[in-house]
Design a protein around this motif. Structure first.
Motif, mmCIF file in Angstrom:
data_model
loop_
_atom_site.group_PDB
_atom_site.id
_atom_site.type_symbol
_atom_site.label_atom_id
_atom_site.label_comp_id
_atom_site.label_asym_id
_atom_site.label_seq_id
_atom_site.Cartn_x
_atom_site.Cartn_y
_atom_site.Cartn_z
ATOM 1 N N LYS A 111 0.838 -1.192 0.000
ATOM 2 C CA LYS A 111 0.000 0.000 0.000
ATOM 3 C C LYS A 111 0.877 1.246 0.000
ATOM 4 O O LYS A 111 1.868 1.327 0.724
ATOM 5 C CB LYS A 111 -0.901 -0.001 1.235
ATOM 6 N N LEU A 112 0.503 2.212 -0.832
ATOM 7 C CA LEU A 112 1.264 3.455 -0.941
ATOM 8 C C LEU A 112 0.736 4.501 0.032
ATOM 9 O O LEU A 112 -0.470 4.579 0.273
ATOM 10 C CB LEU A 112 1.162 4.004 -2.368
ATOM 11 N N ASN A 113 1.634 5.304 0.552
ATOM 12 C CA ASN A 113 1.280 6.429 1.405
ATOM 13 C C ASN A 113 1.084 7.638 0.496
ATOM 14 O O ASN A 113 1.974 7.971 -0.302
ATOM 15 C CB ASN A 113 2.406 6.668 2.412
ATOM 16 N N ALA A 114 -0.063 8.310 0.605
ATOM 17 C CA ALA A 114 -0.395 9.416 -0.291
ATOM 18 C C ALA A 114 0.630 10.546 -0.225
ATOM 19 O O ALA A 114 1.054 11.067 -1.259
ATOM 20 C CB ALA A 114 -1.790 9.951 0.017
ATOM 21 N N GLU A 115 1.043 10.924 0.962
ATOM 22 C CA GLU A 115 1.992 12.031 1.091
ATOM 23 C C GLU A 115 3.346 11.653 0.496
ATOM 24 O O GLU A 115 3.985 12.451 -0.187
ATOM 25 C CB GLU A 115 2.142 12.465 2.538
ATOM 26 N N GLN A 116 3.799 10.419 0.732
ATOM 27 C CA GLN A 116 5.068 9.968 0.166
ATOM 28 C C GLN A 116 4.987 9.892 -1.358
ATOM 29 O O GLN A 116 5.916 10.280 -2.062
ATOM 30 C CB GLN A 116 5.480 8.613 0.739
ATOM 31 N N LEU A 117 3.852 9.414 -1.868
ATOM 32 C CA LEU A 117 3.653 9.355 -3.317
ATOM 33 C C LEU A 117 3.726 10.751 -3.917
ATOM 34 O O LEU A 117 4.401 10.969 -4.930
ATOM 35 C CB LEU A 117 2.312 8.698 -3.637
ATOM 36 N N LYS A 118 3.056 11.703 -3.294
ATOM 37 C CA LYS A 118 3.087 13.082 -3.776
ATOM 38 C C LYS A 118 4.513 13.627 -3.787
ATOM 39 O O LYS A 118 4.948 14.234 -4.771
ATOM 40 C CB LYS A 118 2.194 13.963 -2.903
ATOM 41 N N GLN A 119 5.270 13.389 -2.717
ATOM 42 C CA GLN A 119 6.652 13.865 -2.639
ATOM 43 C C GLN A 119 7.529 13.195 -3.704
ATOM 44 O O GLN A 119 8.393 13.849 -4.298
ATOM 45 C CB GLN A 119 7.224 13.634 -1.241
ATOM 46 N N ASP A 120 7.299 11.909 -3.947
ATOM 47 C CA ASP A 120 8.084 11.194 -4.960
ATOM 48 C C ASP A 120 7.775 11.701 -6.371
ATOM 49 O O ASP A 120 8.664 11.754 -7.221
ATOM 50 C CB ASP A 120 7.833 9.683 -4.877
ATOM 51 N N ILE A 121 6.527 12.084 -6.616
ATOM 52 C CA ILE A 121 6.169 12.672 -7.910
ATOM 53 C C ILE A 121 6.840 14.031 -8.045
ATOM 54 O O ILE A 121 7.451 14.334 -9.074
ATOM 55 C CB ILE A 121 4.636 12.784 -8.063
ATOM 56 N N LYS A 122 6.750 14.854 -7.002
ATOM 57 C CA LYS A 122 7.364 16.188 -7.039
ATOM 58 C C LYS A 122 8.874 16.105 -7.248
ATOM 59 O O LYS A 122 9.451 16.906 -7.978
ATOM 60 C CB LYS A 122 7.065 16.941 -5.739
ATOM 61 N N ALA A 123 9.512 15.137 -6.604
ATOM 62 C CA ALA A 123 10.965 14.978 -6.700
ATOM 63 C C ALA A 123 11.393 14.235 -7.967
ATOM 64 O O ALA A 123 12.579 13.992 -8.171
ATOM 65 C CB ALA A 123 11.482 14.239 -5.468
ATOM 66 N N LYS A 124 10.410 13.848 -8.780
ATOM 67 C CA LYS A 124 10.664 13.129 -10.031
ATOM 68 C C LYS A 124 11.312 11.765 -9.805
ATOM 69 O O LYS A 124 12.042 11.250 -10.651
ATOM 70 C CB LYS A 124 11.461 13.977 -10.999
ATOM 71 N N LYS A 125 11.044 11.174 -8.641
ATOM 72 C CA LYS A 125 11.507 9.815 -8.363
ATOM 73 C C LYS A 125 10.626 8.792 -9.067
ATOM 74 O O LYS A 125 11.060 7.673 -9.314
ATOM 75 C CB LYS A 125 11.502 9.540 -6.853
ATOM 76 N N LEU A 126 9.371 9.186 -9.330
ATOM 77 C CA LEU A 126 8.442 8.334 -10.062
ATOM 78 C C LEU A 126 8.075 9.041 -11.360
ATOM 79 O O LEU A 126 7.671 10.202 -11.340
ATOM 80 C CB LEU A 126 7.171 8.084 -9.243
ATOM 81 N N PRO A 127 8.194 8.360 -12.488
ATOM 82 C CA PRO A 127 7.855 8.999 -13.757
ATOM 83 C C PRO A 127 6.353 9.146 -13.932
ATOM 84 O O PRO A 127 5.578 8.281 -13.515
ATOM 85 C CB PRO A 127 8.454 8.060 -14.807
ATOM 86 N N VAL A 128 5.962 10.257 -14.555
ATOM 87 C CA VAL A 128 4.566 10.538 -14.855
ATOM 88 C C VAL A 128 4.460 10.702 -16.366
ATOM 89 O O VAL A 128 5.276 11.394 -16.977
ATOM 90 C CB VAL A 128 4.085 11.814 -14.132
ATOM 91 N N TYR A 129 3.449 10.067 -16.950
ATOM 92 C CA TYR A 129 3.281 10.086 -18.397
ATOM 93 C C TYR A 129 1.892 10.586 -18.770
ATOM 94 O O TYR A 129 0.936 10.442 -18.010
ATOM 95 C CB TYR A 129 3.460 8.676 -18.981
ATOM 96 N N GLY A 130 1.796 11.115 -19.988
ATOM 97 C CA GLY A 130 0.510 11.505 -20.533
ATOM 98 C C GLY A 130 -0.260 10.284 -20.997
ATOM 99 O O GLY A 130 0.157 9.136 -20.782
ATOM 100 N N ALA A 131 -1.377 10.532 -21.667
ATOM 101 C CA ALA A 131 -2.303 9.479 -22.056
ATOM 102 C C ALA A 131 -1.689 8.402 -22.945
ATOM 103 O O ALA A 131 -2.143 7.263 -22.936
ATOM 104 C CB ALA A 131 -3.521 10.095 -22.740
ATOM 105 N N ASP A 132 -0.638 8.740 -23.683
ATOM 106 C CA ASP A 132 -0.023 7.752 -24.573
ATOM 107 C C ASP A 132 0.983 6.843 -23.868
ATOM 108 O O ASP A 132 1.545 5.938 -24.476
ATOM 109 C CB ASP A 132 0.638 8.437 -25.766
ATOM 110 N N LEU A 133 1.206 7.078 -22.589
ATOM 111 C CA LEU A 133 2.178 6.324 -21.779
ATOM 112 C C LEU A 133 3.614 6.456 -22.295
ATOM 113 O O LEU A 133 4.473 5.667 -21.942
ATOM 114 C CB LEU A 133 1.814 4.846 -21.670
#
Length: 97
Positions: free
Chosen positions: A24-46
């Motif tokens: 299970k992911l922690n919402a605050e940690q997930l948000k911080q990881d997205i902000k820090a670019k530790k987790l990649p985020v992609y548009g609709a085409d992946l």
């Protein structure tokens, strides 16, 4: 529009939460990881990388219940347009596994 990723168990036909495939992911940690670019985020085409420009403006960030699993076994949480990026980016996907 809204897009949903719904994964079902073949044997029972019941919806399967992402926690069947990872912890299970922690919402605050997930948000911080997205902000820090530790987790990649992609548009609709992946494929198109999103900078998730709206992440700083989310006060009550939640772990999405919608997700997909790709053929190569990667798990992506799905966020609707305007949640992490503009409407033109479409649904955004956060690669968490």
């Amino acid at each position: 529009y809204y897009t949903h990723g719904i994964v079902y168990d073949k044997a029972t036909g019941k919806r399967v939460p992402y926690t069947r495939f990872m912890e299970k992911l922690n919402a605050e940690q997930l948000k911080q990881d997205i902000k820090a670019k530790k987790l990649p985020v992609y548009g609709a085409d992946l494929k198109t990388v999103s900078e998730a420009p709206f992440i700083d403006n989310i006060d009550n960030f939640k772990v999405s219940k919608d997700y997909i699993i790709t053929e190569d076994g990667h798990l992506y949480l799905m966020y609707q347009p305007y949640e992490l990026d503009c409407y033109a980016a479409g649904v955004t996907y956060v690669k968490v596994k």
